[in-house]
Structures are given as C-alpha cells and as structure tokens.
Design a protein around this motif. Structure first.
Motif, mmCIF file in Angstrom:
data_model
loop_
_atom_site.group_PDB
_atom_site.id
_atom_site.type_symbol
_atom_site.label_atom_id
_atom_site.label_comp_id
_atom_site.label_asym_id
_atom_site.label_seq_id
_atom_site.Cartn_x
_atom_site.Cartn_y
_atom_site.Cartn_z
ATOM 1 N N CYS A 15 0.843 -1.217 0.000
ATOM 2 C CA CYS A 15 0.000 0.000 0.000
ATOM 3 C C CYS A 15 0.869 1.254 0.000
ATOM 4 O O CYS A 15 0.625 2.206 -0.743
ATOM 5 N N GLU A 16 1.904 1.223 0.852
ATOM 6 C CA GLU A 16 2.799 2.384 0.940
ATOM 7 C C GLU A 16 3.526 2.597 -0.377
ATOM 8 O O GLU A 16 3.669 3.715 -0.863
ATOM 9 N N ASP A 19 1.706 4.376 -3.208
ATOM 10 C CA ASP A 19 1.835 5.835 -3.124
ATOM 11 C C ASP A 19 3.216 6.270 -3.592
ATOM 12 O O ASP A 19 3.373 7.249 -4.311
ATOM 13 N N SER A 20 4.254 5.524 -3.161
ATOM 14 C CA SER A 20 5.631 5.847 -3.542
ATOM 15 C C SER A 20 5.816 5.742 -5.041
ATOM 16 O O SER A 20 6.467 6.590 -5.662
ATOM 17 N N GLU A 22 3.638 6.141 -7.396
ATOM 18 C CA GLU A 22 2.984 7.274 -8.053
ATOM 19 C C GLU A 22 3.862 8.521 -7.954
ATOM 20 O O GLU A 22 4.007 9.286 -8.914
ATOM 21 N N LEU A 23 4.470 8.722 -6.772
ATOM 22 C CA LEU A 23 5.355 9.872 -6.550
ATOM 23 C C LEU A 23 6.595 9.771 -7.445
ATOM 24 O O LEU A 23 7.026 10.760 -8.044
ATOM 25 N N LYS A 76 8.140 15.746 -0.113
ATOM 26 C CA LYS A 76 7.224 14.598 -0.076
ATOM 27 C C LYS A 76 7.994 13.274 -0.047
ATOM 28 O O LYS A 76 7.607 12.331 0.638
ATOM 29 N N GLN A 80 8.121 10.425 3.012
ATOM 30 C CA GLN A 80 7.825 9.001 2.783
ATOM 31 C C GLN A 80 9.050 8.107 2.999
ATOM 32 O O GLN A 80 9.025 6.921 2.700
#
Length: 498
Positions: A15-16, A19-20, A22-23, A76, A80
């Motif tokens: 899950c984390e 997000d990573s 996408e970044l 950001k 993370q």
C-alpha cells in the motif's frame, strides 16, 4: 503466527509503495521535461550572445517555478522515507526454515523499491542544485553565463558522466579533490583562560574571542594578564560541503569548456609531436579502438573473459609488430615517447582550462561580495563564506596574487566593522594595497570609491600595525592620512576596542 505478521507487513508495504510508485512516476516525468528545458536554455544562449530583458525575466520565473516544484517533490519524498529507504529491509529474524524463501523474495522486492526511491530522490537533489546554481549565476553580474547551458536540470548527472571520455572522467575526479581541504579549517575563534588582577587580587577569567591577534586583544582589554590555557577553534575545512554541489560544478565547468579543451590539446600536440609520431599514434589508435576502455586502461575484468582477452591482446600485438609499431612485444621508442607526451599534454590542459575559469569566477565572487552577500548568494551553494588560504591554494589568476588579495580582503572584513567602515568595495582596497591602481581599474572599481575607504583606514594606527605585520607597504595607505591631531587618532583607535 509469523506468517500472518509477514502477510500484514507485506500488505502495508505494498500500500505504501503504491503511493511511492505514483510519486516516483510524477517525479521522473517532471525531470524528463527538465532535460528538454536544458536544451531550450542552450538554444537561447546560442542564438544570442546575451539575453534581452524579457527573455531573462521569463527564464528567472521559469527556474524559480521549477525549483518550487522540485523542493515540493523532495519534501514529499523525504516524508515518505526516500532518504532512509533501507530501514526495515532484511531485518526479519526468528523465522522457521519454511519461511526463508518467502522472506528472501520479500527482501528482494523491497530492495528493488529502495533503488527506485534512492534514484528518484538523487535526481531531484541534482536538479535542485542545478536550478540554484543557474539562478545564482544569472542574477549576479559576475556570474558565468556559459555554465548555465551545461547544468543537469533534469538531474541526469550519472548519464552525463557515462558519456564522457576517460580523460574527462579522470579530470572530473581531480576537480572534486580540489573541494576537499587539507589540514585544519578556518580559525573561527580562540578560547582562553587568563589570570587577571582585579582590586589587587588575582582572578581567573575565561574568554572567547574572534581576533587572531589575541595577545593584542589581551593587552587592550586586560593589561598584563597571564594566559594559562589557550584553544584555537576551527570551522569546517571543506570549501564545498554539499556533495551534489561539488559534483554538479565539476561536471558543468568541464562540459562548458570541453570544446576549448579539445581544441587546445590538438593545437599543442601539433606543435610538440612530429608528423611521424602523429602518424604512429593514429595507426596505434585505429588498432586499439577494438578494445573496451576497461580492457586497455583500468578496471576489474570478468575472470570468465580472461582467456579471450589474452588471445585478443596477442592478436593486437601481432598487428602492431606487422605495422612496425611494436618491437619484441613493446612499443617502439618514437611511439612510446609520443604516447607519453600526448597523455601528459592532454591531462595538463584538460585540468588547467576548467581550473582557470573556475578560479576567475570564484575570485570575483569573493572579491566583489561582502560576507552577507555571499551568505545569500546561490552562485556556489554551500561554499565557505570565508575560506582559508589552504581552501584556495589552487586558485590561479594570471597576473594577480589572488591568495594575498583575498587573504587581505577577509582580514579587512573582520577589522573594518570595528571602526564603522562599510565593507562594500573593500575588494578594490585590497587590490590596491597588494598591486596598484591599474589592477583596481582592471576589475572595474571606481578610484574615487576606493580612495574613500583608504582615507577612512589611513588614520587608524592599530589597523596599520596589523597590515604592517602582514608585510604590506603601509606608505601606500599612509599618503591618504590627512588627520594629524593625536586626539583624533586616539579616538579612532578607541573605537576599535568597543
């Protein structure tokens, strides 16, 4: 139980990392756009020898906007954990043998994500550094506009390095070594324990001063005090503390003057090598082109290719012997002499040319700017505000004793505020005291402005004493001394003690 824990941990990481990922995707897309932005900047500078005011303003706005986006991406990423991606990787312990395979797969997956995170964050940091340097050199009148075209705005530092010839890579490493100082750093303060007399009694006193002439300071403030202990405090000794800045500057100066370096090498080789030596070297290079760089010069060779490499070398030697380039398995004397001379000339010029331009830019940066201005400038981010002679011992300006001029300027920056003398233009005063008016005017200082500073300095005996101890010709300053009254002189000296 461990399997359930392992499954939960895997789900959380997936899950984390969604997000990573996408970044990272957004980051790489923006950085790729910035690589095209570099081409746009280069085309603007190639079309015009200078930028008109409209183009200049647009470029500054664009650089600032890019920098804002990059700083946001960096923040950001760090939130993370991109800057500490190895935390938790490979630390699962106490599992059964049946879990080992799953854990290895999990660790392998995480390490791939780690590499992606590190790579993206590193590119962003190089891009931020490039934008800051570009803004600094564009906004400062003495900035080097040429290197602006060669900064890795998209953070592609490694890619640029990979495309450089071995000669330039070796020079790049030498340039990086310049920013690593030897010995101690700049003397920042002195901590002393004194025995002073007060009301007829001896007392211990601990003081910390920023004056190199600590004995003079003690005489002025405590009379015949006795020093019982003394410790000199030094600041950091690296000229540039940020590794991203060091690497970006070294690469940019090399790339900016690459054509000049190659032209100068060719010019000098034509003068110093005979036509016969040049012919031999060309034949030699035509044969050696079949080798990879690491096979010929340096590097670790895969053991599996050793036999193949031996055969290849034997065939090369046979070719060399047939063409008369080798004799008894060694290069003939003319070829050997030519190759050594070519290597010496190439390495010397490849290093001297970027050093020449970097020296000029750095000298003007320290000469023209006050300490406050240097603290705000982005021409050389993270550079020492006031370096020592050791930091700058490699600096080389033709016809100028650069080290002595800057050394004197830094001394005046410490001393003149004691007498309320402004620091602006004291670079010109330092040039005059070390050289003369012709050099002052060479660096575009106005004589009238420098004379104002000299008139303010000339009546101060304590200041002249410090300059005399530095081996300067005080007569050059003394002729501006129009104050004859002893009372006025004493007042100016007393002002320095406040």
């Amino acid at each position: 139980m461990l399997k359930y824990f392992f499954l939960i941990l895997l789900i959380l990481n997936v899950c984390e990392n969604m997000d990573s990922s996408e970044l990272i995707r957004r980051c790489n897309e923006f950085l790729d756009e910035l690589s095209k932005f570099k081409e746009d900047i280069s085309s603007k500078f190639l079309k015009h020898s200078y930028l008109d005011s409209t183009t200049y303003k647009e470029l500054i706005i664009k650089l600032n906007k890019n920098l804002e986006i990059l700083e946001d991406l960096k923040e950001k990423m760090e939130l993370q954990g991109f800057d500490t991606p190895f935390i938790g990787v490979g630390k699962l312990k106490g599992s059964d043998e049946s879990d080992i395979y799953e854990i290895k797969n999990y660790t392998s997956y995480l390490r791939r994500i780690v590499d992606e995170k590190k790579g993206a964050l590193e590119r962003v940091k190089y891009a931020i550094t490039s934008h800051k340097i570009a803004l600094g050199h564009l906004q400062e009148p003495m900035g080097n506009k040429k290197i602006i075209c060669f900064l890795p705005y998209g953070g592609s530092q490694k890619e640029l390095l990979l495309n450089m010839p071995p000669l330039f890579i070796n020079t790049y490493k030498k340039l990086l070594n310049l920013f690593e100082s030897e010995g101690r750093g700049v003397l920042s303060s002195i901590t002393m324990t004194l025995i002073v007399m007060k009301n007829g009694k001896r007392k211990f006193k601990r003081v910390k001063i920023e004056d190199e002439d600590y004995e003079g300071y003690i005489r002025k403030n405590y009379g015949d005090a006795l020093i019982t202990s003394l410790k000199k405090n030094y600041s950091k000794n690296k000229l540039l503390n940020d590794s991203y800045v060091k690497k970006t500057l070294a690469l940019s100066y090399l790339m900016a003057y690459k054509n000049e370096i190659e032209e100068e090498i060719e010019k000098k080789l034509k003068k110093q090598l005979s036509p016969y030596q040049r012919e031999l070297i060309n034949k030699y290079k035509n044969i050696m082109v079949d080798f990879e760089v690491n096979e010929v010069e340096y590097g670790i060779i895969d053991v599996r290719t050793l036999d193949e490499l031996k055969i290849k070398k034997l065939k090369i030697k046979e070719k060399m012997e047939k063409l008369g380039l080798y004799k008894h398995g060694r290069p003939i004397e003319e070829l050997n002499t030519g190759l050594n001379l070519e290597k010496t000339i190439s390495e010397d010029i490849c290093f001297k040319i970027p050093i020449k331009y970097f020296s000029q830019d750095l000298f003007k940066y320290y000469l023209y700017n006050t300490p406050d201005e240097r603290a705000r400038s982005n021409m050389f981010p993270s550079i020492l505000i006031t370096p020592s002679r050791t930091n700058l011992k490699w600096i080389n300006i033709e016809g100028i004793n650069a080290l002595d001029v800057l050394d004197l300027k830094f001394l005046l920056e410490r001393e003149l505020p004691k007498y309320d003398i402004p620091l602006k233009n004291i670079g010109g005063a330092a040039l005059y005291l070390i050289h003369d008016w012709n050099v002052v005017q060479q660096f575009k200082y106005k004589k009238v402005d420098i004379e104002e500073i000299l008139k303010s300095m000339a009546p101060i005996d304590s200041l002249k004493s410090i300059l005399k101890n530095k081996g300067l010709n005080i007569e050059k300053l003394e002729k501006y001394n129009k104050i004859k009254k002893e009372r006025t002189k004493k007042f100016l000296d007393a002002l320095g003690k406040l």
